[in-house]
Scaffold this motif. Structure first.
Motif: not given
Length: 213
Positions: A21-50
């Motif tokens: 459970t701790t591992f899954l919570t940490l993994l979800a937190t890391l992925v969410f943080t990374a995605l949020t950073w991409q959205v906030a900074s208009d990062g390179p992940l948004l182009a393939p996402d769109e």
């Protein structure tokens, strides 16, 4: 032999929250943080996402079933289903703490999603433009947390995994429907799934099955 304890008594009842459970919570937190950073900074992940979102939106996936599953993320649908599950589990187990915890968990969805949407102001897909505030997806989070709570609560009574499997399939269909109908980009949905996993896994009370009196 160690006997499983009941609510309010000593002992443990598997599954007990621990390292997985701790591992899954940490993994979800890391992925969410990374995605949020991409959205906030208009990062390179948004182009393939769109690009992926546009491909799904213009695909041959039928619109009628996609709209049906997308609508399952509405509060008007998810809340009555959760209320029914809460009432049934409370009646069967005679314990109100899991229901109270589920209510508080569900209340955190709008409390967290709304401010994030306002702060990040991500533009929506072409059908929703020029509106903003699409990350994370409120509908995806409502479905994931609402139906996820139902699955966890029902697991406390029946000790079977079918509800969890059904919840995963249902939320996948909701997410696909939201993207297919042009309500959200894929990252909006995935970010909501990560946030929902963080909420569901952060309350060990929901992960401990209880027995009725």
């Amino acid at each position: 032999m160690r006997h499983a304890g009941q609510f309010g008594r000593l002992g443990t009842t598997p599954p007990v929250p621990g390292r997985p459970t701790t591992f899954l919570t940490l993994l979800a937190t890391l992925v969410f943080t990374a995605l949020t950073w991409q959205v906030a900074s208009d990062g390179p992940l948004l182009a393939p996402d769109e690009r992926l979102g546009n491909a799904i939106r213009t695909s041959a996936i039928p619109a009628a079933p996609a709209e049906f599953f997308a609508d399952l993320g509405n509060l008007q649908v998810a809340l009555p289903v959760l209320a029914a599950a809460l009432a049934y589990v409370t009646w069967r187990t005679r314990h109100w703490l899991p229901a109270l915890t589920a209510i508080l968990t569900m209340a955190l969805v709008p409390a967290l999603v709304g401010p994030l949407q306002s702060a990040l102001s991500r533009p929506g897909p072409p059908p929703m433009s020029p509106e903003t505030g699409f990350y994370p997806s409120g509908h995806a989070a409502t479905a994931a947390v609402g139906y996820g709570l139902c699955a966890l609560l029902l697991h406390q009574v029946f000790r079977r995994r079918e509800a969890a499997y059904g919840c995963v399939v249902l939320n996948a269909a909701v997410g696909l429907g939201l993207v297919r109908q042009g309500y959200h980009w894929p990252v909006d949905v995935i970010g909501s799934w990560c946030l929902s996993a963080m909420l569901l896994l952060s309350f060990p009370l929901l992960l401990r099955p209880v027995r009725g009196r």
